[in-house]
Scaffold this motif. Sequence first.
Motif, PDB file in Angstrom:
ATOM      1  N   GLY A  38     -20.894   2.574-100.906  1.00 56.51           N
ATOM      2  CA  GLY A  38     -19.731   2.718-100.029  1.00 56.51           C
ATOM      3  C   GLY A  38     -19.721   1.669 -98.930  1.00 56.51           C
ATOM      4  N   GLY A  39     -18.532   1.349 -98.434  1.00 56.56           N
ATOM      5  CA  GLY A  39     -18.410   0.381 -97.339  1.00 56.56           C
ATOM      6  C   GLY A  39     -18.718   1.015 -95.997  1.00 56.56           C
ATOM      7  N   GLY A  40     -19.153   0.193 -95.062  1.00 59.80           N
ATOM      8  CA  GLY A  40     -19.472   0.686 -93.723  1.00 59.80           C
ATOM      9  C   GLY A  40     -18.225   1.034 -92.934  1.00 59.80           C
ATOM     10  N   ALA A  41     -18.358   1.983 -92.003  1.00 65.07           N
ATOM     11  CA  ALA A  41     -17.222   2.391 -91.167  1.00 65.07           C
ATOM     12  C   ALA A  41     -16.865   1.288 -90.180  1.00 65.07           C
ATOM     13  CB  ALA A  41     -17.570   3.679 -90.426  1.00 65.07           C
ATOM     14  N   GLY A  42     -15.576   1.184 -89.877  1.00 67.73           N
ATOM     15  CA  GLY A  42     -15.128   0.205 -88.895  1.00 67.73           C
ATOM     16  C   GLY A  42     -15.484   0.625 -87.480  1.00 67.73           C
ATOM     17  N   GLY A  65     -11.900  -1.352 -86.222  1.00 61.98           N
ATOM     18  CA  GLY A  65     -12.202  -2.347 -87.251  1.00 61.98           C
ATOM     19  C   GLY A  65     -11.960  -1.795 -88.649  1.00 61.98           C
ATOM     20  N   GLY A  66     -11.712  -2.697 -89.580  1.00 66.29           N
ATOM     21  CA  GLY A  66     -11.464  -2.282 -90.959  1.00 66.29           C
ATOM     22  C   GLY A  66     -12.741  -1.810 -91.647  1.00 66.29           C
ATOM     23  N   GLN A  67     -12.609  -0.834 -92.496  1.00 65.38           N
ATOM     24  CA  GLN A  67     -13.767  -0.351 -93.246  1.00 65.38           C
ATOM     25  C   GLN A  67     -14.184  -1.385 -94.274  1.00 65.38           C
ATOM     26  OE1 GLN A  67     -13.155   3.369 -95.229  1.00 65.38           O
ATOM     27  NE2 GLN A  67     -15.081   3.284 -96.350  1.00 65.38           N
ATOM     28  N   GLY A  68     -15.483  -1.461 -94.524  1.00 64.84           N
ATOM     29  CA  GLY A  68     -15.979  -2.387 -95.534  1.00 64.84           C
ATOM     30  C   GLY A  68     -15.592  -1.939 -96.931  1.00 64.84           C
ATOM     31  N   GLY A  69     -15.442  -2.887 -97.821  1.00 61.04           N
ATOM     32  CA  GLY A  69     -15.113  -2.561 -99.206  1.00 61.04           C
ATOM     33  C   GLY A  69     -16.285  -1.880 -99.898  1.00 61.04           C
ATOM     34  N   CYS A  70     -16.016  -1.201-101.009  1.00 65.44           N
ATOM     35  CA  CYS A  70     -17.075  -0.520-101.747  1.00 65.44           C
ATOM     36  C   CYS A  70     -17.281  -1.171-103.110  1.00 65.44           C
ATOM     37  CB  CYS A  70     -16.759   0.967-101.891  1.00 65.44           C
ATOM     38  SG  CYS A  70     -15.355   1.327-102.956  1.00 65.44           S
ATOM     39  N   VAL A  71     -18.424  -0.897-103.700  1.00 70.11           N
ATOM     40  CA  VAL A  71     -18.732  -1.361-105.058  1.00 70.11           C
ATOM     41  C   VAL A  71     -18.619  -0.154-105.978  1.00 70.11           C
ATOM     42  CG1 VAL A  71     -20.473  -2.377-106.573  1.00 70.11           C
ATOM     43  CG2 VAL A  71     -20.288  -3.151-104.196  1.00 70.11           C
ATOM     44  N   TYR A  72     -17.765  -0.264-106.974  1.00 69.47           N
ATOM     45  CA  TYR A  72     -17.635   0.869-107.887  1.00 69.47           C
ATOM     46  C   TYR A  72     -17.525   0.385-109.328  1.00 69.47           C
ATOM     47  CZ  TYR A  72     -12.527   0.170-108.211  1.00 69.47           C
ATOM     48  OH  TYR A  72     -11.278  -0.343-108.433  1.00 69.47           O
TER      49      TYR A  72
END
Length: 383
Positions: free
Chosen positions: A129-133, A48-55
């Motif tokens: 950070g985004g969650g791992a896929g 699965g794709g990694q979640g996006g992050c907030v920066y």
Amino acid sequence: MVQLFKCLLKAEKKPIRSHLRSAFIDSLRLTVRGGHGGNGVPKYGGVGGQGGCVYFVAKEGVSLRNVNQKYKTKRIAASSGEDSSKVRILGRRGVDERIEVPVGVQVIADGGKLLGDLNEHESTCIAAGGGAGGCSGNNFLGQPGDQRNINLDLKLIADVGLVGFPNAGKSTFLKSISNAKPKIAAYPFTTIRPQIGSVQYPDLRQITIADLPGLIEGAHANIGMGHKFLKHVERTRLLLLIVDIFGFRLSVEHTKRNCLENIYALNKELELYDETLLDKPCVLLLNKMDVQGARDILKTIKPTIKNLECGLEKCPEEIRPTKLINFERIIPISARSVKRIDVVKEELRDVLDRLAEEKYVPDALEVREQLRIKVGERGPKIT
């Protein structure tokens, strides 16, 4: 009666008066959440794709007010990663959420942990950070992204920080020396939010001066403007203390302190908030010298100002500092006098230029020693 209620309901709300609107924001609390990771597909070994992050990214010309208006709910979330499928074995990554903030912002998580110090243009900080896929290592289940509450704490970056008690003439001085247009009146606390002015020189040199809200005794303990004022002093290169030559009294409930006592009191407040502030170079302005009697007062106290240690015995214990500030220059002025303001402009430039030379121009022997080390030269050290 019914008609009266209808009229009241239809009545338009009066707009908030402009001087009551918060035009300047130096602290903002937000909740940020990274995107959830997409799920994998066990059958195909898909990830699965990694979640996006907030920066956050520091930008010139941006304010925290812009951030406050854009994210009115105070919640910011990045998008989730794409689930894997037989058509797309590797799911797409979630889209990041990019927030532009002014230069000088510190990103602080709950508990006081510093996540980032964005004191340069284009510097960045990942807040969530985004969650791992999903993959074989986590049973193909996407992981949740980071979620936390953060504070955006702005500390103004200026060459000079203007420090003084209320009604000392800071706003008048800033208006005279720069292009700023602060509110001026003959009562304390006219300045209730920081103002920044630019001093222009004929050769296009520019110096920025921050006029900060007047502090009072106890500011180090967050009394009055407290930390909202003092935190902005930390990033300035030069402190500019301005004191009324005739002294200052906050109210009838407070003791009137003369000019010399006010200098000690300012010294004490800076020391109690952060002792390292006293290591900054400092220039002292003695204001209102155009008023009758000012010259006599200056003649009496000037020897003590030049050597603050000799006046400590007579200083009241509650405002007696342990570490004394060292003044680079002591300049008597009238904030309304163009001639005296021009003197201050030249003195400030001279001090800042000298500091820049000391910081960026290394000693000749030091350069030679560094070259010797780089080229691997053997032999005795140069002394």
